[in-house]
Design an enzyme around this catalytic site. Structure first.
Site, short mmCIF file in Angstrom:
data_model
loop_
_atom_site.label_atom_id
_atom_site.label_comp_id
_atom_site.label_asym_id
_atom_site.label_seq_id
_atom_site.Cartn_x
_atom_site.Cartn_y
_atom_site.Cartn_z
N SER A 263 0.87 -1.17 0.00
CA SER A 263 0.00 0.00 0.00
C SER A 263 0.90 1.22 0.00
O SER A 263 2.11 1.10 0.17
CB SER A 263 -0.90 0.00 1.24
OG SER A 263 -1.77 1.12 1.23
N ARG B 90 -0.35 -3.83 -6.85
CA ARG B 90 -1.55 -4.42 -6.25
C ARG B 90 -2.77 -3.67 -6.75
O ARG B 90 -2.76 -2.45 -6.89
CB ARG B 90 -1.47 -4.32 -4.72
CG ARG B 90 -2.57 -5.07 -3.97
CD ARG B 90 -2.42 -6.57 -4.08
NE ARG B 90 -3.32 -7.29 -3.19
CZ ARG B 90 -4.53 -7.73 -3.54
NH1 ARG B 90 -5.01 -7.50 -4.75
NH2 ARG B 90 -5.28 -8.40 -2.67
N CYS C 251 4.29 -13.74 -11.29
CA CYS C 251 3.08 -13.09 -10.78
C CYS C 251 3.29 -12.47 -9.40
O CYS C 251 3.73 -13.15 -8.47
CB CYS C 251 1.94 -14.10 -10.73
SG CYS C 251 0.39 -13.45 -10.09
N CYS D 221 -1.20 -9.19 -8.08
CA CYS D 221 -1.90 -7.89 -8.09
C CYS D 221 -3.38 -8.04 -8.43
O CYS D 221 -4.18 -7.19 -8.09
CB CYS D 221 -1.22 -6.91 -9.04
SG CYS D 221 -1.46 -7.25 -10.80
N CYS E 279 -5.20 -8.98 -13.95
CA CYS E 279 -5.68 -9.82 -15.06
C CYS E 279 -7.08 -10.33 -14.79
O CYS E 279 -7.92 -10.41 -15.70
CB CYS E 279 -4.72 -10.98 -15.30
SG CYS E 279 -4.42 -12.02 -13.85
#
Length: 546
Positions: A50, A300, A515, A518, A521
């Protein structure tokens, strides 16, 4: 092989701010309640990413003595600036009186949210909570009456072909009177629960952004501890997209820099990663980052639909809380305090229910608690914020939000709705020309693979792919033809590629080991053909200080 099972009063899925606050509050209210938290990351905080500037309101309620307990809220905000970038070299500073009130950061703190979660986990364990990092909750378990019974963790040691390897270990079942799902934005199981129980009936579609962030060590002479900078405009506006950037001066001569790209953009050639990389060449950032060292990278999805997109949070046997539901206040660009409070309210509802002779199957009391809380009040006052930006664009949307927030205090008597899902906003590639992004210079801008390396991402390679295609033919036969297969560009980790076969045909390649979890996709694929599920526990990024 039969799975072992363990029984608890409460099982919590996800060791983020919401889940850990639930666990702590449960034990504060009744130390006899048995509580288990499962976390897919290798350790608590490993998958937490974050900004982050957090509002301490919920922390003050959960641990009034958090300063004495050593909570890592070490950098109070001392400066608060907002800019609009008008070009690749110019910026206009917004006067303080012109900034929507929710974006003011007086009394807030610049933190590493991963470290805050590590600290919350220490408090939870001190109260008697059992926390199991490295175990991914892969399946929802149901009772015969249809209520949620708990979760099962994923099997370990399964090969890519589905065969059991010598290291095979079956997952185990966690049964509970109530199961609380707090997986964060676009939770794998949360998504299933919303669909299974139709929790989003009558709601606007959820909306998202993709947040990309880097951590830098900078020249101490340029460091201004406590300075918070936000803004919008270039480069996203140049390609018809919306979003916003941030630059926070944290402790130890470090800054965090990032860009949130709204995932309702329509140009299939847009690459959020490359927009972020070129953004750093603007003097507003370059003056700080020149000669500095990039030390970490991550990405993210951000859930930002707000009140109109918030699903029903209760169902038989459990609750959906925090960003798994969508409690983030996008007008503040903050979700930690609201996630924590949603978890604390969950704990109150659970404790009251367990005290009854016959605990109810569904925690309906949670709804009234939530709707009478300050979280709901915040979300109500900011209900139009995102829709205004989407409908009217950055300039007019900002003007609308200024009037709504600063003059009407969030109570303008209108309700704006954004009823088009983000994935449906993308338009055919034939309408656009490819975007020629500048090559990275290795000083301010970088490539995807080098960036993923800094996220410490790792997956066991010989395991079933956790990025599942509902129809393997769609990426080439549909997405490539119509949208130039945008997965190649919206993924910030280089997971998806279209490569040439020896016979000249094309194939869709998935580099699942890259990967960073996040979830972009799963959200943005225009055919909704990609289903993100959890890989083996401990897989994914290992963020040290993000």
């Amino acid at each position: 092989m039969e799975r072992e099972s363990m029984e608890y009063d409460v099982v919590i899925v996800g060791a983020g701010p919401a889940g850990l606050s639930t666990a702590c509050k449960l034990k504060q209210l009744n130390e006899e309640i048995t509580v288990c938290v499962v976390e897919k990351g290798s350790e608590v905080g490993a998958h937490i990413l974050s900004g982050a500037v957090i509002e301490p309101r919920a922390m003050n309620e959960l641990f009034p003595n958090w300063k004495e307990l050593g909570a890592p809220l070490n950098v109070p905000v001392k400066g608060d600036e907002v800019y609009f970038l008008t070009s690749d070299s110019k910026a206009s500073k917004v006067p303080h009186f012109g900034i929507p009130k929710p974006m003011h950061n007086d009394g807030n703190y610049i933190v590493s949210l991963g470290n805050v979660c590590r600290w919350l986990a220490e408090q939870a364990e001190g109260l008697g909570v059992e926390i199991y990092p490295g175990f991914a909750a892969a399946e929802i378990l149901f009772n015969e009456d249809g209520s949620v019974k708990g979760v099962a963790t994923g099997d370990m040691g399964v090969s890519m072909s589905g065969e059991q390897k010598p290291s095979y270990q079956p997952g185990f079942e966690l049964h509970a009177k109530y199961t609380v799902f707090s997986e964060g934005c676009r939770g794998h199981l949360g998504k299933e629960l919303i669909r299974h129980f139709k929790l989003d009936a009558g709601k606007d579609p959820q909306h998202y952004g993709i947040g990309i962030k880097e951590l830098w060590d900078i020249d101490p002479a340029k460091h201004q501890e406590g300075l918070v900078v936000h803004g919008a405009g270039w480069p996203l506006a140049e390609n018809g997209a919306t979003g916003g950037f941030f630059l926070y001066h944290s402790e130890n001569n470090q800054v965090v820099v990032g860009l949130i790209t709204d995932l309702n953009y329509d140009n299939p050639y847009l690459s959020p990663f490359d927009e972020f990389q070129r953004m750093k060449h603007h003097p507003l950032f370059a003056d700080t980052l020149q000669g500095a060292k990039r030390v970490s990278y991550g990405a993210r999805a951000v859930i930002k639909g707000g009140l109109h997109s918030l699903p029903k949070m209760t169902f038989p046997g459990g609750l959906l809380i925090g960003c798994d539901a969508g409690t983030l206040n996008f007008s503040k660009i903050k979700g930690t305090h609201t996630a924590m409070k949603s978890g604390m309210l969950a704990a109150e509802a659970v404790v009251e229910a367990l005290a009854q002779d016959t605990p109810p199957a569904e925690l309906t009391a949670y709804t009234s608690k939530f709707e009478s809380s300050w979280v709901f009040d915040e979300l109500f006052r900011s209900r139009n914020f995102g829709a205004a930006m989407h409908k009217f664009g950055t300039f007019i949307g900002a003007a609308f939000n200024f009037i709504d927030q600063n003059i009407f205090n969030g109570k303008l008597p209108v309700n704006l709705h954004d009823t088009t899902p983000d994935y449906a906003c993308i338009k055919p590639a034939a309408n656009y020309s490819p975007i020629n992004y500048p090559k990275p210079d290795g000083k301010l801008s970088f490539d995807k693979l080098g960036s993923v390396f800094l996220s410490n991402t790792n997956h066991e390679e010989d395991q079933p792919c956790h990025l599942q295609l509902k129809d393997p033919s769609i990426p080439i036969e549909v997405n490539l033809e119509k949208w130039a297969e945008p997965a190649q560009r919206y993924c910030p980790a280089g997971v998806y590629e279209v490569v040439d076969n020896e016979d000249g045909s094309k194939r869709f390649q998935i580099n699942a080991q890259n990967c960073v979890h996040c979830k972009t996709c799963d959200i943005k694929d225009p055919s909704q053909n990609i289903n993100w599920v959890v890989p083996e526990g401990t897989g994914g990024p290992n963020y040290p200080n993000m």
